[in-house]
Write a protein that holds these residues in place. Structure first.
Motif, PDB file in Angstrom:
ATOM      1  N   ILE A   1       0.841  -1.204   0.000  1.00  0.00           N
ATOM      2  CA  ILE A   1       0.000   0.000   0.000  1.00  0.00           C
ATOM      3  C   ILE A   1       0.875   1.253   0.000  1.00  0.00           C
ATOM      4  O   ILE A   1       0.563   2.248  -0.661  1.00  0.00           O
ATOM      5  CB  ILE A   1      -0.966  -0.008   1.205  1.00  0.00           C
ATOM      6  N   CYS A   2       1.989   1.204   0.705  1.00  0.00           N
ATOM      7  CA  CYS A   2       2.886   2.363   0.801  1.00  0.00           C
ATOM      8  C   CYS A   2       3.486   2.764  -0.539  1.00  0.00           C
ATOM      9  O   CYS A   2       3.912   3.907  -0.705  1.00  0.00           O
ATOM     10  CB  CYS A   2       3.998   2.093   1.810  1.00  0.00           C
ATOM     11  N   LEU A   3       3.521   1.848  -1.501  1.00  0.00           N
ATOM     12  CA  LEU A   3       4.015   2.213  -2.830  1.00  0.00           C
ATOM     13  C   LEU A   3       3.224   3.368  -3.425  1.00  0.00           C
ATOM     14  O   LEU A   3       3.760   4.188  -4.163  1.00  0.00           O
ATOM     15  CB  LEU A   3       3.897   1.026  -3.796  1.00  0.00           C
ATOM     16  N   PHE A   4       1.942   3.421  -3.109  1.00  0.00           N
ATOM     17  CA  PHE A   4       1.040   4.347  -3.772  1.00  0.00           C
ATOM     18  C   PHE A   4       0.814   5.646  -3.015  1.00  0.00           C
ATOM     19  O   PHE A   4       0.078   6.508  -3.489  1.00  0.00           O
ATOM     20  CB  PHE A   4      -0.306   3.648  -4.018  1.00  0.00           C
ATOM     21  N   LEU A   5       1.434   5.792  -1.869  1.00  0.00           N
ATOM     22  CA  LEU A   5       1.264   7.013  -1.087  1.00  0.00           C
ATOM     23  C   LEU A   5       2.235   8.075  -1.568  1.00  0.00           C
ATOM     24  O   LEU A   5       3.404   7.810  -1.814  1.00  0.00           O
ATOM     25  CB  LEU A   5       1.456   6.723   0.400  1.00  0.00           C
ATOM     26  N   GLN A   6       1.783   9.298  -1.666  1.00  0.00           N
ATOM     27  CA  GLN A   6       2.594  10.378  -2.212  1.00  0.00           C
ATOM     28  C   GLN A   6       3.787  10.728  -1.338  1.00  0.00           C
ATOM     29  O   GLN A   6       4.758  11.283  -1.822  1.00  0.00           O
ATOM     30  CB  GLN A   6       1.733  11.615  -2.437  1.00  0.00           C
ATOM     31  N   GLU A   7       3.727  10.411  -0.058  1.00  0.00           N
ATOM     32  CA  GLU A   7       4.815  10.740   0.847  1.00  0.00           C
ATOM     33  C   GLU A   7       6.086   9.962   0.532  1.00  0.00           C
ATOM     34  O   GLU A   7       7.141  10.262   1.036  1.00  0.00           O
ATOM     35  CB  GLU A   7       4.423  10.461   2.302  1.00  0.00           C
ATOM     36  N   ARG A   8       5.969   8.960  -0.309  1.00  0.00           N
ATOM     37  CA  ARG A   8       7.102   8.072  -0.561  1.00  0.00           C
ATOM     38  C   ARG A   8       8.347   8.811  -1.041  1.00  0.00           C
ATOM     39  O   ARG A   8       9.443   8.408  -0.768  1.00  0.00           O
ATOM     40  CB  ARG A   8       6.721   6.988  -1.563  1.00  0.00           C
ATOM     41  N   LYS A   9       8.199   9.924  -1.751  1.00  0.00           N
ATOM     42  CA  LYS A   9       9.356  10.638  -2.269  1.00  0.00           C
ATOM     43  C   LYS A   9      10.008  11.530  -1.227  1.00  0.00           C
ATOM     44  O   LYS A   9      11.101  12.004  -1.419  1.00  0.00           O
ATOM     45  CB  LYS A   9       8.956  11.445  -3.494  1.00  0.00           C
ATOM     46  N   ALA A  10       9.334  11.757  -0.112  1.00  0.00           N
ATOM     47  CA  ALA A  10       9.861  12.638   0.919  1.00  0.00           C
ATOM     48  C   ALA A  10      10.763  11.908   1.903  1.00  0.00           C
ATOM     49  O   ALA A  10      11.393  12.524   2.731  1.00  0.00           O
ATOM     50  CB  ALA A  10       8.716  13.302   1.673  1.00  0.00           C
ATOM     51  N   VAL A  11      10.841  10.595   1.788  1.00  0.00           N
ATOM     52  CA  VAL A  11      11.565   9.785   2.759  1.00  0.00           C
ATOM     53  C   VAL A  11      13.045   9.707   2.393  1.00  0.00           C
ATOM     54  O   VAL A  11      13.407   9.528   1.241  1.00  0.00           O
ATOM     55  CB  VAL A  11      10.960   8.361   2.816  1.00  0.00           C
ATOM     56  N   GLU A  12      13.890   9.862   3.408  1.00  0.00           N
ATOM     57  CA  GLU A  12      15.323   9.701   3.216  1.00  0.00           C
ATOM     58  C   GLU A  12      15.821   8.717   4.252  1.00  0.00           C
ATOM     59  O   GLU A  12      15.433   8.761   5.411  1.00  0.00           O
ATOM     60  CB  GLU A  12      16.031  11.037   3.410  1.00  0.00           C
ATOM     61  N   VAL A  13      16.683   7.805   3.835  1.00  0.00           N
ATOM     62  CA  VAL A  13      17.237   6.827   4.757  1.00  0.00           C
ATOM     63  C   VAL A  13      18.707   7.163   4.968  1.00  0.00           C
ATOM     64  O   VAL A  13      19.457   7.295   4.017  1.00  0.00           O
ATOM     65  CB  VAL A  13      17.081   5.392   4.209  1.00  0.00           C
ATOM     66  N   ASN A  14      19.088   7.305   6.228  1.00  0.00           N
ATOM     67  CA  ASN A  14      20.456   7.681   6.566  1.00  0.00           C
ATOM     68  C   ASN A  14      21.135   6.584   7.355  1.00  0.00           C
ATOM     69  O   ASN A  14      21.069   6.544   8.570  1.00  0.00           O
ATOM     70  CB  ASN A  14      20.464   8.977   7.397  1.00  0.00           C
ATOM     71  N   GLY A  15      21.775   5.651   6.679  1.00  0.00           N
ATOM     72  CA  GLY A  15      22.600   4.649   7.340  1.00  0.00           C
ATOM     73  C   GLY A  15      21.867   3.576   8.124  1.00  0.00           C
ATOM     74  O   GLY A  15      22.474   2.903   8.938  1.00  0.00           O
ATOM     75  N   VAL A  16      20.581   3.380   7.916  1.00  0.00           N
ATOM     76  CA  VAL A  16      19.838   2.319   8.601  1.00  0.00           C
ATOM     77  C   VAL A  16      19.505   1.259   7.563  1.00  0.00           C
ATOM     78  O   VAL A  16      18.965   1.567   6.503  1.00  0.00           O
ATOM     79  CB  VAL A  16      18.547   2.861   9.243  1.00  0.00           C
ATOM     80  N   GLU A  17      19.834   0.023   7.874  1.00  0.00           N
ATOM     81  CA  GLU A  17      19.568  -1.062   6.947  1.00  0.00           C
ATOM     82  C   GLU A  17      18.123  -1.525   7.105  1.00  0.00           C
ATOM     83  O   GLU A  17      17.733  -2.067   8.141  1.00  0.00           O
ATOM     84  CB  GLU A  17      20.525  -2.225   7.206  1.00  0.00           C
ATOM     85  N   LEU A  18      17.343  -1.310   6.082  1.00  0.00           N
ATOM     86  CA  LEU A  18      15.938  -1.706   6.094  1.00  0.00           C
ATOM     87  C   LEU A  18      15.801  -3.137   5.593  1.00  0.00           C
ATOM     88  O   LEU A  18      16.639  -3.614   4.835  1.00  0.00           O
ATOM     89  CB  LEU A  18      15.126  -0.759   5.213  1.00  0.00           C
ATOM     90  N   PRO A  19      14.728  -3.829   5.991  1.00  0.00           N
ATOM     91  CA  PRO A  19      14.552  -5.220   5.554  1.00  0.00           C
ATOM     92  C   PRO A  19      14.343  -5.312   4.043  1.00  0.00           C
ATOM     93  O   PRO A  19      13.799  -4.402   3.423  1.00  0.00           O
ATOM     94  CB  PRO A  19      13.315  -5.695   6.310  1.00  0.00           C
ATOM     95  N   GLU A  20      14.778  -6.425   3.487  1.00  0.00           N
ATOM     96  CA  GLU A  20      14.563  -6.691   2.065  1.00  0.00           C
ATOM     97  C   GLU A  20      13.157  -7.237   1.875  1.00  0.00           C
ATOM     98  O   GLU A  20      12.589  -7.857   2.761  1.00  0.00           O
ATOM     99  CB  GLU A  20      15.593  -7.696   1.544  1.00  0.00           C
TER     100      GLU A  20
END
Length: 135
Positions: A7-26
């Motif tokens: 569902i998160c693929l389709f939310l507009q906020e997706r482009k505002a997110v920045e990841v700084n050195g945290v390994e997210l799950p695959e």
């Protein structure tokens, strides 16, 4: 958790997110296949999907660690993640109603308690007063 991530693929906020050195799950193979199918459909409308927010949602569903999520974002962006979780809860509410109307009771029951599962740990005294390391 994978439905929430998709569902998160389709939310507009997706482009505002920045990841700084945290390994997210695959993403799992099944989720990757669904995301690739979504990418193909999006390409037909000249829309691309960023998967970062989806991976953050997977992390949230697996760990429920608001401090970890806070480290993934600039401090002023944490509210966007909270808003995203609330939107996913809302979409799942609607999905449950549709499943009930279609007589898909097994799927309906799988989404039972989704609100508690997604919001648990999100709005607590601890999450409201984040103590980041180094403060």
């Amino acid at each position: 958790s994978e439905v929430c991530a998709w569902i998160c693929l389709f939310l507009q906020e997706r482009k505002a997110v920045e990841v700084n050195g945290v390994e997210l799950p695959e993403m799992s193979v099944a989720l990757l296949e669904v995301c690739c199918a979504s990418d193909k459909l999006g390409a037909m409308f000249e829309v691309s999907f960023d998967r970062t927010l989806s991976r953050m949602m997977l992390d949230w569903c697996e760990r429920k660690d608001i401090k970890r999520i806070a480290h993934c974002l600039d401090p002023h962006m944490l509210g966007i993640f909270v808003k995203t979780v609330l939107r996913v809860v809302s979409y799942l509410d609607v999905t449950r109603e549709v499943l009930l109307g279609l007589g898909e009771f097994e799927l309906f029951n799988r989404l039972d308690h989704h609100t508690d599962l997604l919001l648990g740990g999100l709005v607590t005294n601890e999450s409201l007063y984040l103590r980041l390391e180094g403060d």
